[in-house]
Design an enzyme around this catalytic site. Structure first.
Site, mmCIF file in Angstrom:
data_model
loop_
_atom_site.group_PDB
_atom_site.id
_atom_site.type_symbol
_atom_site.label_atom_id
_atom_site.label_comp_id
_atom_site.label_asym_id
_atom_site.label_seq_id
_atom_site.Cartn_x
_atom_site.Cartn_y
_atom_site.Cartn_z
ATOM 1 N N THR A 27 30.091 21.984 -24.157
ATOM 2 C CA THR A 27 28.861 21.630 -23.443
ATOM 3 C C THR A 27 29.199 21.255 -22.003
ATOM 4 O OG1 THR A 27 27.803 20.832 -25.452
ATOM 5 C CG2 THR A 27 26.962 19.927 -23.393
ATOM 6 N N SER A 65 28.611 22.159 -17.498
ATOM 7 C CA SER A 65 28.474 23.265 -16.550
ATOM 8 C C SER A 65 29.646 24.246 -16.650
ATOM 9 C CB SER A 65 28.353 22.720 -15.124
ATOM 10 O OG SER A 65 29.430 21.855 -14.835
ATOM 11 N N ASP A 90 36.019 24.104 -24.249
ATOM 12 C CA ASP A 90 35.125 23.090 -23.690
ATOM 13 C C ASP A 90 35.711 22.514 -22.409
ATOM 14 O OD1 ASP A 90 33.006 21.362 -23.403
ATOM 15 O OD2 ASP A 90 33.432 20.159 -25.178
ATOM 16 N N GLY A 91 34.864 21.916 -21.622
ATOM 17 C CA GLY A 91 35.267 21.257 -20.380
ATOM 18 C C GLY A 91 35.764 19.851 -20.647
ATOM 19 N N LYS A 146 35.830 12.836 -22.320
ATOM 20 C CA LYS A 146 34.714 13.772 -22.402
ATOM 21 C C LYS A 146 33.449 12.988 -22.736
ATOM 22 C CE LYS A 146 35.090 17.499 -24.687
ATOM 23 N NZ LYS A 146 34.246 18.021 -23.611
ATOM 24 N N GLY A 192 30.565 13.191 -20.532
ATOM 25 C CA GLY A 192 29.686 13.044 -19.379
ATOM 26 C C GLY A 192 28.316 13.647 -19.648
ATOM 27 N N GLY A 193 28.286 14.662 -20.497
ATOM 28 C CA GLY A 193 27.018 15.306 -20.863
ATOM 29 C C GLY A 193 26.455 14.776 -22.175
ATOM 30 N N GLU A 208 31.143 17.465 -30.019
ATOM 31 C CA GLU A 208 32.348 18.095 -29.433
ATOM 32 C C GLU A 208 33.582 17.697 -30.232
ATOM 33 O OE1 GLU A 208 30.750 18.280 -24.805
ATOM 34 O OE2 GLU A 208 32.060 16.656 -25.393
ATOM 35 N N LYS A 225 39.566 17.481 -12.150
ATOM 36 C CA LYS A 225 39.542 16.718 -13.411
ATOM 37 C C LYS A 225 40.938 16.237 -13.826
ATOM 38 C CE LYS A 225 35.137 17.790 -13.904
ATOM 39 N NZ LYS A 225 34.579 18.512 -14.991
HETATM 40 C C1 5RP Z 1 29.885 17.031 -22.157
HETATM 41 C C2 5RP Z 1 31.314 17.096 -21.772
HETATM 42 C C3 5RP Z 1 31.676 18.040 -20.682
HETATM 43 O O1 5RP Z 1 32.674 18.882 -21.141
HETATM 44 C C4 5RP Z 1 32.183 17.246 -19.498
HETATM 45 O O2 5RP Z 1 31.208 16.296 -19.131
HETATM 46 C C5 5RP Z 1 32.499 18.175 -18.316
HETATM 47 O O3 5RP Z 1 31.305 18.683 -17.811
HETATM 48 P P1 5RP Z 1 31.264 19.760 -16.647
HETATM 49 O O4 5RP Z 1 31.870 21.006 -17.181
HETATM 50 O O5 5RP Z 1 29.795 19.900 -16.345
HETATM 51 O O6 5RP Z 1 32.022 19.224 -15.474
HETATM 52 O O7 5RP Z 1 32.166 16.431 -22.293
HETATM 53 O O8 5RP Z 1 29.645 16.028 -23.095
#
Ligand code: 5RP
Length: 219
Positions: A28, A30, A81-82, A94, A96-97, A103, A121
């Site tokens: 999840t 961007s 995943d990010g 992790k 932030g979203g 996840e 990051k």
């Molecule tokens: C969401 C997450 C995302 O992977 C994390 O916040 C990074 O977000 P982005 O790719 O928008 O920088 O853990 O819960």
């Protein structure tokens, strides 16, 4: 290159880790959204995806990529995943979203966790990014008090309800020297669903977007 261009580069680079004819774990955020765009380009070569959030599910469905319930899936080769922060040990913050719990569940099932992130990051010590903790709503005040007792500074994330119907506390100003221990300690508090430290199950591969290209780090 902009930060979004770096995110896009790693999102597309992650396609190299997708095995044909399998179900792919999808994160999840961007950066993960760029991965979904990339995945759509090979959608006929995969069986489908399991998704870590309602937002990613909606995007996968827009592309008509079949989305499976994790309970229907015995094995996942990869989860992509990010991250909000990643250190040299491949441990991450992790959430932030606000999708940290789903996840973490999908990461636990997957054979390999591929972290995709732009170079901003990368950190030496985790904790500059506020550490998210998903909490059952009735435990918000109790968990906050417990975190304050431990010397930390939790902040209620206003107007955010997770996909699981819970709230998020963000813990500020941490210098996390022992991520595995801290992950276990916060997870042990009654009312905590998950802490957004991914240390016990860290990334296996990190694809880092830099102006000089995508760098691959393996554990
Ligand atoms: C969401 C997450 C995302 O992977 C994390 O916040 C990074 O977000 P982005 O790719 O928008 O920088 O853990 O819960």
């Amino acid at each position: 290159m902009t930060q979004d261009e770096l995110k896009k580069a790693v999102g597309w680079a992650a396609l190299d880790y997708v095995t044909p004819c399998t179900i792919v774990g999808v994160g999840t955020g961007s950066t993960a959204a760029h991965f979904i765009d990339a995945l759509a380009s090979i959608k006929h070569q995969i069986e489908g995806a399991v998704s870590s959030s309602e937002a990613s599910t909606a995007k996968l469905k827009e592309y008509r990529i079949p989305v499976f319930d994790l309970n229907e899936v015995d094995q996942l080769a990869v989860y992509v995943d990010g991250a909000d922060e990643i250190n040299r040990q491949m441990e991450m913050i992790k959430g932030g979203g606000a999708a940290l719990t789903r996840e973490k569940i999908i990461a636990a099932v997957a054979d390999r966790f591929i972290c995709i992130a732009d170079a901003s990051k990368q950190v030496d010590v985790l904790g500059n990014f506020p550490l998210p903790v998903e909490v059952i709503p009735m435990a918000r005040a109790y968990v906050s008090r417990e975190l304050v007792k431990l010397g930390w500074l939790p902040e209620y994330r206003q107007n955010v309800v997770t996909d699981n119907g819970n709230i998020i506390l963000d813990v500020h100003n941490l210098k996390i020297m022992e991520p595995i221990k801290l992950e276990a300690a916060i997870n042990a508090l009654p009312g905590v669903v998950t802490v957004g430290l991914f240390a016990a199950r860290c990334a296996d591969v990190a694809l880092i977007g830099t102006p000089d290209g995508v760098k691959t780090i393996k554990k």
